[in-house]
Design a protein around this motif. Structure first.
Motif, PDB file in Angstrom:
ATOM      1  N   ARG A  43       0.827  -1.215   0.000  1.00  0.00           N
ATOM      2  CA  ARG A  43       0.000   0.000   0.000  1.00  0.00           C
ATOM      3  C   ARG A  43       0.858   1.260   0.000  1.00  0.00           C
ATOM      4  NH1 ARG A  43      -5.254   1.570   1.178  1.00  0.00           N
ATOM      5  NH2 ARG A  43      -5.867  -0.586   1.586  1.00  0.00           N
ATOM      6  N   PHE A  44       2.045   1.174   0.580  1.00  0.00           N
ATOM      7  CA  PHE A  44       2.889   2.360   0.738  1.00  0.00           C
ATOM      8  C   PHE A  44       4.158   2.303  -0.112  1.00  0.00           C
ATOM      9  CE2 PHE A  44       0.421   1.742   4.626  1.00  0.00           C
ATOM     10  CZ  PHE A  44      -0.226   2.960   4.713  1.00  0.00           C
ATOM     11  N   ASP A  45       4.162   1.417  -1.103  1.00  0.00           N
ATOM     12  CA  ASP A  45       5.343   1.270  -1.944  1.00  0.00           C
ATOM     13  C   ASP A  45       5.578   2.496  -2.826  1.00  0.00           C
ATOM     14  OD1 ASP A  45       7.533  -0.348  -3.058  1.00  0.00           O
ATOM     15  OD2 ASP A  45       6.328  -0.339  -4.881  1.00  0.00           O
ATOM     16  N   ALA A  46       4.500   3.148  -3.256  1.00  0.00           N
ATOM     17  CA  ALA A  46       4.634   4.269  -4.197  1.00  0.00           C
ATOM     18  C   ALA A  46       4.445   5.630  -3.541  1.00  0.00           C
ATOM     19  CB  ALA A  46       3.641   4.104  -5.343  1.00  0.00           C
ATOM     20  N   VAL A  47       4.224   5.686  -2.235  1.00  0.00           N
ATOM     21  CA  VAL A  47       3.980   6.987  -1.601  1.00  0.00           C
ATOM     22  C   VAL A  47       5.275   7.781  -1.503  1.00  0.00           C
ATOM     23  CG1 VAL A  47       2.053   6.054  -0.252  1.00  0.00           C
ATOM     24  CG2 VAL A  47       4.339   6.159   0.773  1.00  0.00           C
ATOM     25  N   ARG A  48       5.135   9.097  -1.553  1.00  0.00           N
ATOM     26  CA  ARG A  48       6.253  10.012  -1.393  1.00  0.00           C
ATOM     27  C   ARG A  48       5.742  11.235  -0.644  1.00  0.00           C
ATOM     28  NH1 ARG A  48       7.874   5.904  -3.184  1.00  0.00           N
ATOM     29  NH2 ARG A  48       9.452   5.529  -4.804  1.00  0.00           N
ATOM     30  N   PHE A  49       6.663  12.095  -0.222  1.00  0.00           N
ATOM     31  CA  PHE A  49       6.246  13.311   0.480  1.00  0.00           C
ATOM     32  C   PHE A  49       5.298  14.142  -0.378  1.00  0.00           C
ATOM     33  CE2 PHE A  49      10.385  12.934   2.964  1.00  0.00           C
ATOM     34  CZ  PHE A  49       9.753  12.505   4.114  1.00  0.00           C
ATOM     35  N   GLY A  69      11.392  15.901   5.611  1.00  0.00           N
ATOM     36  CA  GLY A  69      12.228  16.135   4.451  1.00  0.00           C
ATOM     37  C   GLY A  69      13.632  16.566   4.852  1.00  0.00           C
ATOM     38  N   SER A  70      13.703  17.419   5.867  1.00  0.00           N
ATOM     39  CA  SER A  70      15.000  17.853   6.385  1.00  0.00           C
ATOM     40  C   SER A  70      15.743  16.693   7.037  1.00  0.00           C
ATOM     41  CB  SER A  70      14.792  18.989   7.398  1.00  0.00           C
ATOM     42  OG  SER A  70      16.020  19.423   7.932  1.00  0.00           O
ATOM     43  N   PHE A  71      14.994  15.829   7.724  1.00  0.00           N
ATOM     44  CA  PHE A  71      15.572  14.651   8.359  1.00  0.00           C
ATOM     45  C   PHE A  71      16.246  13.763   7.314  1.00  0.00           C
ATOM     46  CE2 PHE A  71      15.419  10.474  10.360  1.00  0.00           C
ATOM     47  CZ  PHE A  71      15.673  10.724  11.701  1.00  0.00           C
ATOM     48  N   ALA A  72      15.528  13.488   6.220  1.00  0.00           N
ATOM     49  CA  ALA A  72      16.079  12.656   5.154  1.00  0.00           C
ATOM     50  C   ALA A  72      17.293  13.314   4.509  1.00  0.00           C
ATOM     51  CB  ALA A  72      15.010  12.381   4.098  1.00  0.00           C
ATOM     52  N   ALA A  73      17.202  14.630   4.296  1.00  0.00           N
ATOM     53  CA  ALA A  73      18.339  15.352   3.702  1.00  0.00           C
ATOM     54  C   ALA A  73      19.558  15.286   4.611  1.00  0.00           C
ATOM     55  CB  ALA A  73      17.950  16.804   3.435  1.00  0.00           C
ATOM     56  N   GLY A  74      19.321  15.318   5.930  1.00  0.00           N
ATOM     57  CA  GLY A  74      20.421  15.200   6.875  1.00  0.00           C
ATOM     58  C   GLY A  74      21.122  13.858   6.772  1.00  0.00           C
ATOM     59  N   LYS A 113       0.303   8.969   9.211  1.00  0.00           N
ATOM     60  CA  LYS A 113       1.623   8.758   9.802  1.00  0.00           C
ATOM     61  C   LYS A 113       2.425   7.689   9.046  1.00  0.00           C
ATOM     62  CE  LYS A 113       0.171   7.730  13.947  1.00  0.00           C
ATOM     63  NZ  LYS A 113      -1.285   7.743  13.640  1.00  0.00           N
ATOM     64  N   THR A 114       1.766   6.578   8.688  1.00  0.00           N
ATOM     65  CA  THR A 114       2.489   5.528   7.968  1.00  0.00           C
ATOM     66  C   THR A 114       2.898   6.012   6.584  1.00  0.00           C
ATOM     67  OG1 THR A 114       1.246   3.842   9.180  1.00  0.00           O
ATOM     68  CG2 THR A 114       2.398   3.137   7.192  1.00  0.00           C
ATOM     69  N   HIS A 115       2.045   6.798   5.936  1.00  0.00           N
ATOM     70  CA  HIS A 115       2.385   7.398   4.642  1.00  0.00           C
ATOM     71  C   HIS A 115       3.671   8.220   4.784  1.00  0.00           C
ATOM     72  CE1 HIS A 115       0.872   9.596   0.819  1.00  0.00           C
ATOM     73  NE2 HIS A 115       2.114   9.989   1.044  1.00  0.00           N
ATOM     74  N   LEU A 116       3.754   9.020   5.822  1.00  0.00           N
ATOM     75  CA  LEU A 116       4.934   9.863   6.021  1.00  0.00           C
ATOM     76  C   LEU A 116       6.160   9.034   6.378  1.00  0.00           C
ATOM     77  CD1 LEU A 116       3.281  12.814   7.979  1.00  0.00           C
ATOM     78  CD2 LEU A 116       4.218  12.900   5.662  1.00  0.00           C
ATOM     79  N   ALA A 118       6.769   5.908   5.496  1.00  0.00           N
ATOM     80  CA  ALA A 118       7.223   5.248   4.268  1.00  0.00           C
ATOM     81  C   ALA A 118       7.875   6.250   3.318  1.00  0.00           C
ATOM     82  CB  ALA A 118       6.046   4.555   3.586  1.00  0.00           C
ATOM     83  N   SER A 119       7.345   7.470   3.266  1.00  0.00           N
ATOM     84  CA  SER A 119       7.943   8.504   2.421  1.00  0.00           C
ATOM     85  C   SER A 119       9.359   8.822   2.881  1.00  0.00           C
ATOM     86  CB  SER A 119       7.080   9.766   2.441  1.00  0.00           C
ATOM     87  OG  SER A 119       5.794   9.520   1.921  1.00  0.00           O
ATOM     88  N   LEU A 120       9.566   8.841   4.199  1.00  0.00           N
ATOM     89  CA  LEU A 120      10.906   9.067   4.730  1.00  0.00           C
ATOM     90  C   LEU A 120      11.849   7.958   4.288  1.00  0.00           C
ATOM     91  CD1 LEU A 120      12.955  10.457   6.646  1.00  0.00           C
ATOM     92  CD2 LEU A 120      11.996   9.072   8.497  1.00  0.00           C
ATOM     93  N   TRP A 121      11.368   6.716   4.372  1.00  0.00           N
ATOM     94  CA  TRP A 121      12.189   5.576   3.934  1.00  0.00           C
ATOM     95  C   TRP A 121      12.583   5.746   2.467  1.00  0.00           C
ATOM     96  CZ3 TRP A 121      12.347   1.682   0.361  1.00  0.00           C
ATOM     97  CH2 TRP A 121      13.138   0.564   0.645  1.00  0.00           C
ATOM     98  N   HIS A 122      11.615   6.096   1.628  1.00  0.00           N
ATOM     99  CA  HIS A 122      11.904   6.266   0.198  1.00  0.00           C
ATOM    100  C   HIS A 122      12.836   7.447  -0.055  1.00  0.00           C
ATOM    101  CE1 HIS A 122       9.223   3.158  -1.239  1.00  0.00           C
ATOM    102  NE2 HIS A 122       8.199   3.670  -0.587  1.00  0.00           N
TER     103      HIS A 122
END
Length: 365
Positions: A43-49, A69-74, A113-116, A118-122
Motif C-alpha cells: 500500500r505504501f510502496d509508491a507513496v512520497r512526500f 524532508g529535512s531529516f532525510a536530507a540530513g 503517519k504511515t504514509h509519512l 514510508a515517504s521518509l524511507w523512500h
C-alpha cells in the motif's frame, strides 16, 4: 525430494479450485525472509512526500512534511561527508548527553503517519539494504528469530530504521526494545517511528509502566516527538461504510472472485490464537479478497489485539474484506474502546471499514 501425485496441492492450486480458508494456513517465515521484507508494504510502496496531501486546517501536517524532508536530507549529508552519523551523532558529546537520534510521529489514527514514515524511507538516500521498515511486532519477532546480538549486528549496519505502530504492551517488550534501540543508536543508526501514544506515555493503561520508567524514558530520549493533528483521512468526505452483506452474498463472492478466501469469523479468531502475529502477513499471501461470515464482537482483549494485527496486515496489502454479520464498528466492546488499547481498536475499525468499502464493488459486480 521428488514430488509425487500424493503431494498436497499448492496454495495457488487451492485458490484456483475455489476459495481457500485462512484457517487452513499455518505459515512459517524463515529469518532471511523477515529481514528481506523489512521494506514498506505494498500500500505504501509508491507513496512520497509530494503525494501526501496536508489538511489546510491542520498546519502540523505540512510541518511534518517539512521536518521529515529535512531529516532525510540530513541523512544524505552524513553519507556525503563520509560519516554515517552526521545529524544523529555528535562526536564531541558523550552518548548520555547527545540529543535525539530520530523522529517520532505521534497522532490519531488516519492522519497519514504511515504514509509519512514510508515517504521518509523512500526519500533517504541509501540502498534498500541499508534501511529497514517494519512494524513493532515484526521488529520484536526479528529478535526472536535471529537472537538479540545478531539483530544488533544486522540492523546496526543500516542507516535508518523505521518502526510503524510503535507500542509497548508488556514489560518484556519495554526492556527488549529499549536495549535494542540503545545499541542501534550507538552504531549510528537513525530512528523513525509512528504511534498513537507519545513516547513518554508508552505502556500507560496496559501494565505497571511506572515500574519501567527508566526504560520508557530511555526510549523517549532517542526521539524528537512530532505531533500530527487531523481527522481520519480514510473517511474524510467519503460515504458511510457499506452495511454487512448476507451469508449467501459473501459465499457467492468468495466462489466467483479469483484468489478469494472464505472463513467463518469465530473460527478465524480461534485460528489466529495458534499463529504468531508476526506471521499474519504471510497468512494472507496470494489472497485477493477476504470473505468472512458471521462476524460478531470479539470475546476478549487477547483476541481483539490479534484481530488488530490482522487488520493492519490486510490494510497494508490492500486486501478488501467482505463480511456478513455485525458491522465492524461493533467489533469491540465499550469497555475495550475506553481502555488502554482503545487507539489500536479505533485504528482497526477505521482500516477494516476502508477495506469493506473497497470490497463493495465485488458484491455489486
Amino acid at each position: 525430494m521428488s514430488s509425487s501425485s500424493s503431494a498436497a496441492p499448492s496454495t495457488a492450486d487451492r485458490l484456483a479450485d475455489g476459495p481457500a480458508a485462512l484457517t487452513e494456513r499455518t505459515p512459517h517465515v524463515p529469518a532471511e525472509r523477515l529481514v528481506a521484507e523489512m521494506v514498506p508494504p505494498p500500500r505504501f510502496d509508491a507513496v512520497r512526500f509530494d503525494t501526501y496531501i496536508p489538511d489546510a486546517n491542520q498546519p502540523s501536517q505540512a510541518e511534518a512534511v517539512r521536518v521529515l524532508g529535512s531529516f532525510a536530507a540530513g541523512l544524505g549529508g552524513a553519507a556525503a561527508s563520509g560519516g554515517r552519523r552526521g545529524w544523529f551523532r555528535r562526536a564531541a558529546k558523550p552518548a548520555a548527553t547527545a540529543g535525539p537520534r530520530g523522529v517520532y510521529l505521534d497522532g490519531g489514527y488516519g492522519v497519514g503517519k504511515t504514509h509519512l514514515l514510508a515517504s521518509l524511507w523512500h526519500a533517504t538516500p541509501a540502498a534498500p539494504e541499508q534501511k529497514a521498515f517494519g512494524t513493532f511486532v515484526e521488529l520484536t519477532n526479528l529478535v526472536g528469530a535471529l537472537g538479540f546480538q545478531q539483530t544488533v549486528r544486522t540492523l546496526g549496519e543500516h542507516k535508518l530504521l523505521c518502526i510503524d505502530e510503535f507500542e509497548l504492551d508488556d514489560p518484556g517488550d519495554t526492556v527488549l526494545v529499549s536495549t535494542l534501540l540503545g545499541k542501534l543508536v550507538e552504531s549510528g543508526v537513525a530512528l523513525a517511528a509512528t504511534s498513537n501514544t507519545l513516547p513518554g506515555k508508552l505502556g500507560e493503561g496496559r501494565f505497571a509502566a511506572a515500574d519501567f520508567l527508566r526504560e520508557i524514558q530511555g526510549l523517549s530520549a532517542h526521539f524528537r516527538a512530532l505531533r500530527i493533528d487531523g481527522e481520519d483521512y480514510r473517511h474524510r468526505g467519503l460515504p458511510q461504510a457499506p452495511a454487512p452483506f448476507d451469508d449467501e452474498t459473501v459465499k457467492r463472492v468468495a466462489h466467483t472472485t479469483p484468489g478469494a478466501s472464505l472463513d467463518d469469523f469465530p473460527a478465524l479468531l480461534d485460528h489466529l490464537s495458534r499463529v504468531h502475529p508476526s506471521r499474519y502477513g504471510a497468512l494472507s499471501d496470494g489472497v485477493r479478497a477476504v470473505c468472512l461470515t458471521g462476524v460478531t464482537p470479539v470475546p476478549d482483549q487477547s483476541t481483539a489485539l490479534r484481530l488488530v494485527v490482522l487488520a493492519d496486515r490486510l490494510y497494508d496489502r490492500e486486501v478488501p474484506v467482505l463480511a456478513s454479520g455485525r458491522p465492524f464498528d461493533e467489533l469491540f466492546s465499550e469497555e475495550m474502546l475506553a481502555g488502554g488499547y482503545r487507539k489500536k481498536y479505533f485504528r482497526a475499525i477505521s482500516r477494516l471499514t476502508a477495506l469493506a468499502r473497497d470490497a463493495k464493488s465485488l458484491a455489486d459486480g
